[in-house]
Design a protein around this motif. Structure first.
Motif, short mmCIF file in Angstrom:
data_model
loop_
_atom_site.label_atom_id
_atom_site.label_comp_id
_atom_site.label_asym_id
_atom_site.label_seq_id
_atom_site.Cartn_x
_atom_site.Cartn_y
_atom_site.Cartn_z
N ALA A 133 -26.87 65.61 -42.43
CA ALA A 133 -27.71 66.60 -42.83
C ALA A 133 -27.13 67.77 -43.72
O ALA A 133 -26.26 68.66 -43.09
CB ALA A 133 -28.29 67.23 -41.55
N PRO A 134 -27.39 67.68 -45.02
CA PRO A 134 -26.90 68.87 -45.94
C PRO A 134 -27.72 69.99 -45.44
O PRO A 134 -28.75 69.94 -45.34
CB PRO A 134 -27.36 68.36 -47.21
CG PRO A 134 -27.58 66.72 -46.98
CD PRO A 134 -28.19 66.61 -45.88
N CYS A 135 -26.89 70.98 -45.48
CA CYS A 135 -27.17 72.49 -45.07
C CYS A 135 -28.18 73.13 -46.24
O CYS A 135 -27.42 73.18 -47.38
CB CYS A 135 -26.29 73.30 -44.81
SG CYS A 135 -26.92 75.16 -44.33
N ILE A 136 -29.40 73.31 -46.25
CA ILE A 136 -30.25 73.82 -47.30
C ILE A 136 -30.12 75.23 -47.57
O ILE A 136 -30.70 75.74 -48.60
CB ILE A 136 -31.75 73.34 -47.01
CG1 ILE A 136 -32.23 73.98 -45.88
CG2 ILE A 136 -31.78 71.86 -47.19
CD1 ILE A 136 -33.91 73.78 -45.97
N ALA A 137 -29.28 76.06 -46.80
CA ALA A 137 -28.80 77.36 -47.24
C ALA A 137 -27.90 77.48 -48.16
O ALA A 137 -27.35 78.47 -48.66
CB ALA A 137 -28.84 78.14 -45.90
N GLN A 138 -26.86 76.28 -48.44
CA GLN A 138 -25.72 76.45 -49.22
C GLN A 138 -26.36 76.41 -50.70
O GLN A 138 -26.92 75.33 -50.82
CB GLN A 138 -24.88 75.50 -48.71
CG GLN A 138 -24.39 75.72 -47.26
CD GLN A 138 -23.42 74.60 -47.03
OE1 GLN A 138 -22.70 74.03 -48.00
NE2 GLN A 138 -23.10 74.11 -45.91
N PRO A 139 -25.90 77.18 -51.45
CA PRO A 139 -26.09 77.45 -52.95
C PRO A 139 -25.81 75.87 -53.62
O PRO A 139 -26.74 75.50 -54.33
CB PRO A 139 -25.44 78.75 -53.48
CG PRO A 139 -25.02 79.44 -52.58
CD PRO A 139 -25.16 78.74 -51.28
N ALA A 140 -24.64 75.41 -53.10
CA ALA A 140 -24.36 74.09 -54.11
C ALA A 140 -25.35 73.03 -53.56
O ALA A 140 -25.66 72.27 -54.34
CB ALA A 140 -22.81 73.65 -53.70
N VAL A 141 -25.44 72.89 -52.46
CA VAL A 141 -26.43 71.97 -51.91
C VAL A 141 -27.89 72.20 -52.58
O VAL A 141 -28.51 71.29 -52.89
CB VAL A 141 -26.48 71.89 -50.33
CG1 VAL A 141 -27.96 71.09 -49.87
CG2 VAL A 141 -25.23 71.52 -49.67
#
Length: 387
Positions: A133-141
């Motif tokens: 589950a990639p965190c969608i709050a992270q700018p790089a993600v």
């Protein structure tokens, strides 16, 4: 009623009869995987294989080296299970059989990304990482997902796209040899266990006036009755977490998902030809997460051309979308037609009628490549009567 079927490239490539067989079901569209997560799939009719193991999340075409050079994260090309431009090869055959081809793009679900770059993952209130589950709050993600969406969705000849996992992913995963069913986790506990406490999410909570450490401690305390088995599975989120933590987390997560969805749709439209259709796999319950991202129906139908809604086991999730649909909105009921996976191809006609009564104007069938011959015969019979 317009109907499409989900298909993988490996269902078609190497099988000379596959495209015509799929067209013969009576569908007008195929939603063909262009970017997909790891899976093990049965191919019951393929002349060369019976099982395909996709070892990691991958794009099923050659990624653009110029777009991704030096970037982290970046998409991974598929291995031997879908070599070269597997998507393009399958799309060409399906188009030749008279089918409209739309891309099927899985976004925020990628175990290899989390394994190789642990810092990109959702981190629960206990400090456990969810590598799928990639965190969608992270700018790089978010930057990765925007470019992945634009590239994978707009493949040559595609008439549209269907975006899966365009939002928060969480605890639920169907991971290899899953062993998480020992405690009955209802919606509220699933939500609590899906809350992310990575640094980016911590900053988001802090901006709303709550200290992240205190919030994670409150979530752990709220979950104690769940682990003891004394909290009912149907307890509301507000009652499990408390009204204020529930409202604060939902406000942050809803805003984060909305802005991602807005940016993704804009990126796809900027890359796509005129008339290109953009649909999202969606759930009308805002705090739900996973393949069918929780959304606000009014917002998402003002943004995209429509939604694909999970309806296996009942079509009740369609109604909130139907209430906000315009005359041009696509409300597609997604029905599983693989008997061995909980689907009911024998009741497809009745299920389609029920979905239509609740606002569906299209159908999606999961999955033309995985179904048995008997299942597909039932699909053909049902679609022949729908007109």
């Amino acid at each position: 009623m317009r109907t499409g079927a989900f298909v993988y490239p490996w269902d078609v490539n190497g099988d000379p009869g596959a495209a015509e067989r799929i067209a013969g079901l009576g569908v007008g569209q195929v939603t063909l995987a262009a970017a997909y997560h790891s899976t093990r799939a049965l191919t019951p009719r393929h002349p060369r294989h019976r099982v395909v193991t996709a070892e990691h999340a991958a794009v099923l075409y050659p990624p653009d080296g110029g777009r991704w050079a030096g970037r982290t994260p970046h998409p991974y090309p598929a291995g031997a299970w879908a070599p070269g431009d597997a998507y393009g090869e399958a799309a060409e055959a399906l188009t030749a059989a008279g089918l409209d081809v739309h891309t099927w793009v899985v976004l925020a679900h990628n175990s290899r990304l989390g394994s190789e770059h642990p810092g990109t993952s959702v981190v629960n209130a206990y400090g456990d990482r969810y590598p799928w589950a990639p965190c969608i709050a992270q700018p790089a993600v978010r930057a990765y997902l925007l470019d992945l969406a634009a590239e994978a969705a707009v493949r040559p000849g595609a008439r549209g796209t269907e975006l899966e996992s365009c939002g928060w992913y969480g605890l639920a995963h169907l991971h290899a040899h899953d062993k998480i069913a020992g405690v009955d986790l209802g919606d509220a506990a699933q939500y609590a266990m899906s809350l992310c406490f990575c640094p980016a999410c911590g900053e988001g909570y802090a901006a709303l006036g709550v200290e992240p450490g205190e919030l994670s401690a409150a979530v752990r305390e709220a979950l104690e009755p769940v682990w003891r088995g004394s909290a009912p599975a149907d307890i509301p989120v507000e009652k499990l977490l408390g009204a204020e933590p529930a409202a604060l987390t939902l406000e942050f997560r809803t805003r984060t998902a909305r802005t991602l969805q807005e940016a993704v749709v804009a990126a796809v439209r900027a890359a796509a030809p005129e008339g290109f259709q953009v649909l999202l796999h969606a759930d009308p319950v805002a705090y739900h997460c996973g393949a069918n991202a929780g959304v606000d129906p009014a917002h998402i139908l003002g943004l995209a051309d429509g939604v694909v809604v999970p309806c296996t086991g009942g079509a009740r999730l369609l109604s909130p979308f139907a209430r906000h649909a315009s005359a041009d909105s696509v409300i597609a009921a997604n029905l599983t037609v693989v008997g061995g996976m909980g689907g009911s191809p024998g009741t497809l006609a009745a299920d389609a009628a029920a979905a239509a009564s609740l606002g569906a104007n299209e159908l999606r069938l999961y999955h033309a490549g995985l179904a048995s011959d008997q299942d597909l015969a039932a699909v053909r019979a049902a679609l022949s009567g729908l007109g």
